[in-house]
Design an enzyme around this catalytic site. Structure first.
Site, PDB file in Angstrom:
ATOM      1  N   ASP A 197      -2.161  35.899  62.825  1.00 26.33           N
ATOM      2  CA  ASP A 197      -1.111  35.459  63.974  1.00 26.33           C
ATOM      3  C   ASP A 197       0.072  35.244  62.762  1.00 26.33           C
ATOM      4  O   ASP A 197       0.092  34.064  62.177  1.00 26.33           O
ATOM      5  CB  ASP A 197      -1.430  34.453  64.745  1.00 26.33           C
ATOM      6  CG  ASP A 197       0.157  34.040  65.779  1.00 26.33           C
ATOM      7  OD1 ASP A 197       1.018  34.414  65.232  1.00 26.33           O
ATOM      8  OD2 ASP A 197      -0.179  33.408  66.696  1.00 26.33           O
TER       9      ASP A 197
ATOM     10  N   ARG B 254       2.620  32.023  63.460  1.00 25.51           N
ATOM     11  CA  ARG B 254       1.576  31.040  63.103  1.00 25.51           C
ATOM     12  C   ARG B 254       1.556  30.673  61.913  1.00 25.51           C
ATOM     13  O   ARG B 254       2.150  29.569  61.278  1.00 25.51           O
ATOM     14  CB  ARG B 254       0.480  30.874  63.892  1.00 25.51           C
ATOM     15  CG  ARG B 254      -0.695  29.887  63.652  1.00 25.51           C
ATOM     16  CD  ARG B 254      -2.014  30.293  63.878  1.00 25.51           C
ATOM     17  NE  ARG B 254      -2.886  29.252  63.576  1.00 25.51           N
ATOM     18  CZ  ARG B 254      -3.494  28.934  62.259  1.00 25.51           C
ATOM     19  NH1 ARG B 254      -3.398  29.963  61.755  1.00 25.51           N
ATOM     20  NH2 ARG B 254      -4.488  28.233  62.413  1.00 25.51           N
TER      21      ARG B 254
ATOM     22  N   GLY C  30      -8.824  18.836  61.785  1.00 28.33           N
ATOM     23  CA  GLY C  30      -9.425  20.198  62.464  1.00 28.33           C
ATOM     24  C   GLY C  30      -8.923  21.230  61.365  1.00 28.33           C
ATOM     25  O   GLY C  30      -8.462  22.294  61.912  1.00 28.33           O
TER      26      GLY C  30
ATOM     27  N   GLU D 254     -13.167  18.680  59.684  1.00 30.37           N
ATOM     28  CA  GLU D 254     -13.674  19.846  60.465  1.00 30.37           C
ATOM     29  C   GLU D 254     -15.048  19.566  61.172  1.00 30.37           C
ATOM     30  O   GLU D 254     -15.986  19.371  60.520  1.00 30.37           O
ATOM     31  CB  GLU D 254     -13.698  21.345  59.716  1.00 30.37           C
ATOM     32  CG  GLU D 254     -14.181  22.433  60.658  1.00 30.37           C
ATOM     33  CD  GLU D 254     -13.231  22.637  61.864  1.00 30.37           C
ATOM     34  OE1 GLU D 254     -13.884  22.944  62.871  1.00 30.37           O
ATOM     35  OE2 GLU D 254     -12.197  22.570  61.865  1.00 30.37           O
TER      36      GLU D 254
ATOM     37  N   GLU E 191     -12.403  11.268  65.139  1.00 32.41           N
ATOM     38  CA  GLU E 191     -12.944  10.126  65.845  1.00 32.41           C
ATOM     39  C   GLU E 191     -13.861   9.085  65.318  1.00 32.41           C
ATOM     40  O   GLU E 191     -14.365   8.121  65.453  1.00 32.41           O
ATOM     41  CB  GLU E 191     -13.154  10.372  67.323  1.00 32.41           C
ATOM     42  CG  GLU E 191     -12.174  11.069  68.357  1.00 32.41           C
ATOM     43  CD  GLU E 191     -11.982  12.473  68.146  1.00 32.41           C
ATOM     44  OE1 GLU E 191     -10.978  13.019  68.936  1.00 32.41           O
ATOM     45  OE2 GLU E 191     -12.649  12.991  67.450  1.00 32.41           O
TER      46      GLU E 191
ATOM     47  N   GLU F 212      -3.001  21.953  63.218  1.00 26.62           N
ATOM     48  CA  GLU F 212      -2.618  23.079  64.251  1.00 26.62           C
ATOM     49  C   GLU F 212      -3.650  22.547  65.457  1.00 26.62           C
ATOM     50  O   GLU F 212      -4.232  23.035  65.737  1.00 26.62           O
ATOM     51  CB  GLU F 212      -2.973  24.240  63.859  1.00 26.62           C
ATOM     52  CG  GLU F 212      -2.245  25.550  64.409  1.00 26.62           C
ATOM     53  CD  GLU F 212      -3.266  26.012  65.533  1.00 26.62           C
ATOM     54  OE1 GLU F 212      -3.368  25.342  66.907  1.00 26.62           O
ATOM     55  OE2 GLU F 212      -3.788  26.931  65.255  1.00 26.62           O
TER      56      GLU F 212
ATOM     57  N   SER G  94      -6.792  14.121  69.701  1.00 25.28           N
ATOM     58  CA  SER G  94      -7.345  14.045  68.335  1.00 25.28           C
ATOM     59  C   SER G  94      -6.521  13.846  67.257  1.00 25.28           C
ATOM     60  O   SER G  94      -6.565  13.083  66.256  1.00 25.28           O
ATOM     61  CB  SER G  94      -8.542  15.019  67.798  1.00 25.28           C
ATOM     62  OG  SER G  94      -9.349  15.256  68.819  1.00 25.28           O
TER      63      SER G  94
ATOM     64  N   HIS H  33      -0.494  34.582  69.227  1.00 23.87           N
ATOM     65  CA  HIS H  33      -1.967  34.495  69.841  1.00 23.87           C
ATOM     66  C   HIS H  33      -1.983  33.667  70.987  1.00 23.87           C
ATOM     67  O   HIS H  33      -2.636  33.644  71.832  1.00 23.87           O
ATOM     68  CB  HIS H  33      -3.089  34.327  68.958  1.00 23.87           C
ATOM     69  CG  HIS H  33      -2.953  32.778  68.555  1.00 23.87           C
ATOM     70  ND1 HIS H  33      -2.379  32.105  67.559  1.00 23.87           N
ATOM     71  CD2 HIS H  33      -3.927  31.804  68.979  1.00 23.87           C
ATOM     72  CE1 HIS H  33      -2.672  30.765  67.491  1.00 23.87           C
ATOM     73  NE2 HIS H  33      -3.743  30.762  68.346  1.00 23.87           N
TER      74      HIS H  33
END
Length: 590
Positions: free
Chosen positions: A214, A217, A241, A263, A293, A307, A321, A465
């Site tokens: 993308d 992005r 993430g 991740e 968390e 993202e 999160s 996307h």
């Protein structure tokens, strides 16, 4: 006093008596020994009575504590689809579950049971079987559903209290969440099956490739980071993430002192490989597999990058999160990339789309389908298709009013404020048309110290996307040019990592009575953001009606600013048209 205390005192008395009676050897019982023997016998009787009384008291207290009955809305074996109401009974250290016909699908000691929560009112009780190596097998299971969340919570509390009292360690079912050991905030609010699919999806390279390809992005993130090197040089960064680790590598390129790439999916292993394969940058990146968390970091971050956007910005609930990571890891006044998000909305008219969706239900209008009349299900099927938000790219000329937007400031919003989002709607129709629903898209702002960049998913801009999203009404509304359109979009988060959308649109009357605000037409719908209709067609060129004026295209914006502070006026400023040529130049020259 418990048995152990009584027993200990009893043993001490026995030892003392034995010592006193052994002072004279080789002779028969003395008077002293006889007296002691008599005293010991009386003491034994008294102690036995006390022990019996104490045991009865403890049993009674235990019964009061453990003997609990919970009504169940439904009971079914895991391998069966047949369900009926029943009860769950805690008694004598056992859990017994019965259905309304008094059949007992589960009756086991609590030490052999593992309890798993599937939702607010749904749970599964599994009974341990034999061990296979180091893995525990489960011989049977019962799915139970409570009448409400309060009764579900009470049941789980009783179960947990018993587990704690007897110090029984809980285990995990494959792909499940054991509530007796689970402490993660993520696991408390997200059902295990949804989390499993979510992390499985993002753990695959083909889906990461889809996002990396993308261009809007990836190019916008790259430009936002590289243009704001001053924010990254010598700073600690946390990538929330991290996925493939591409944003961590961008941050390292911009001069970050160290990057922690967090991740939770299996993609963490691929990220490690990618980072090791780029050693000059990778020596300043640490990949941590886990949820934000749960994980602990050795130091605070100066800047967060992530993202976290899903369809309609909030789908997948990763924004929560992102906010949790802010509260756990970011220093006061630290920066967040992205900084602000906006959900844009506008009413639209699209007869082609409405007919397409309505026609899906025509199958159920058949009165003789192999001799079967399907029409009793037509109404349900019709509403079912209109409960799906449509994800595609559409022509902005389909909009019949100027858009409005709802602002979410990631640096300030509380996590709980994302559980429920209520947006009042007010538009003025620019054309006369049939209003078919509400079109939505989003953009996010990277508010750097040197420059700020918008990443937009607006219609008319280069397609991403994420595409755009439209909520289609099953009952369209007729509006005239200049007519006011009001309503409300209410988003409520659910445990499947998405939202239920409640949309209402109304058109006010014209003529007598209009000054009192009388409503002529109202149409409502309920949609599940988790289950969209992925139409994803490219924008079609729709002919303009005689009274319709073309809407300006909404595109990205590059504005260099001096201040790090973003005031409300700047947030409200709409992105202006911009070419992607600057991103090309940045990526070629970096």
């Amino acid at each position: 006093m418990g048995f152990a205390e009584y027993g200990g005192k009893y043993m001490n008395l026995e030892e003392e008596s034995s010592e006193m009676g052994s002072t004279v050897h080789g002779m028969g019982p003395t008077i002293v020994e006889k007296e002691h023997a008599s005293s010991r016998s009386q003491m034994k009787i008294s102690l036995l009575l006390l022990l019996e009384e104490a045991t009865e008291m403890e049993d009674s207290a235990a019964q009061k504590r453990k003997h609990r009955e919970f009504p169940l809305a439904s009971v079914s074996e895991v391998s069966s689809s047949c369900a009926s109401p029943g009860v769950a009974l805690f008694a004598a250290h056992r859990l017994q579950i019965k259905n309304e016909s008094h059949r007992v699908p589960l009756n086991a000691h609590l030490t052999a049971i593992k309890l798993f929560r599937l939702g607010p009112i749904d749970s599964v009780c599994m009974v341990e079987g034999s061990d296979a190596g180091k893995q525990t097998s489960y011989s049977s299971g019962v799915a139970i559903q409570f009448r409400n969340e309060e009764e579900s919570e009470a049941f789980h509390c009783v179960f947990q209290q018993w587990k704690k009292e007897f110090n029984v360690q809980g285990g995990d079912l494959p792909n499940g969440t054991n509530i007796t050991t689970c402490k993660s905030k993520f696991d408390e609010k997200i059902e295990a099956s949804s989390a499993k699919l979510y992390f499985h999806y993002y753990g695959q390279l083909l889906h990461q490739q889809n996002m990396l390809q993308d261009y809007v992005r990836t190019g916008t993130y790259y430009a936002a980071v590289i243009e704001n090197r001053a924010d990254f040089i010598g700073r600690v960064v946390v990538d929330v993430g991290a996925g493939s680790g591409i944003l961590s590598l961008f941050a390292a390129q911009a001069g970050a002192k160290h990057v922690y790439a967090v991740e939770a999916s299996e993609m963490a292993e691929y990220a490690r490989k990618l980072i090791v394969g780029n050693p000059i940058l990778g020596q300043r990146i640490t990949v941590i597999k886990g949820k934000v968390e749960d994980v602990e970091l050795p130091e605070k971050a100066d800047i967060l990058i992530s993202e976290p956007m899903g369809t309609l910005l909030v789908n997948e609930r990763m924004l929560e999160s992102y906010v949790i990571a802010r509260d756990r890891f970011l220093i006061p006044n630290g920066k967040m990339f992205p900084t602000v998000g906006r959900i844009h909305m506008a009413p639209f008219s699209d007869e082609y789309l409405f007919v397409e969706m309505a026609n899906k239900a025509l199958f159920w209008r058949q009165q003789n389908y192999y001799g079967v009349d399907l029409t009793p299900l037509h109404g349900t099927a019709f509403q079912g298709y209109f409960s799906q938000p449509v994800v595609d790219a559409f022509d902005p000329r389909l909009l019949i009013a100027a858009p409005m937007f709802h602002v979410i400031e990631f640096t300030k919003i509380k996590e709980e404020e994302l559980y429920e989002i209520d947006i009042p709607l007010r538009f003025t129709a620019t054309v006369g048309a049939r209003l078919h629903g509400l079109a939505c898209w989003f953009d996010v702002l990277f508010n750097g110290s040197t420059a700020r960049r918008w990443l937009t998913t607006a219609p008319g801009s280069p397609t991403t996307h994420w595409y755009q999203l439209r909520c289609v009404l099953s009952q369209p509304i007729y509006v005239s040019a200049g007519q006011e359109i009001t309503g409300r979009m209410h988003l409520i988060a659910h445990t499947a990592q998405s939202y239920t959308i409640y949309l209402t649109l109304s058109a006010k009357t014209w003529g007598p009575g209009a000054e009192q605000g009388g409503v002529l037409q109202t149409s409502s719908c309920k949609l599940d953001l988790k289950e969209p209709y992925y139409r994803m067609s490219q924008p079609q060129a729709y002919p303009l009606t005689q009274d319709q004026q073309p809407q300006p295209l909404l595109q990205t914006q590059d504005i260099h600013i001096q201040s790090q502070d973003l005031d409300e006026a700047e947030i409200m400023q709409e992105p202006s048209p911009n070419s992607c040529a600057q991103i090309d130049s940045l990526m070629q020259n970096a």
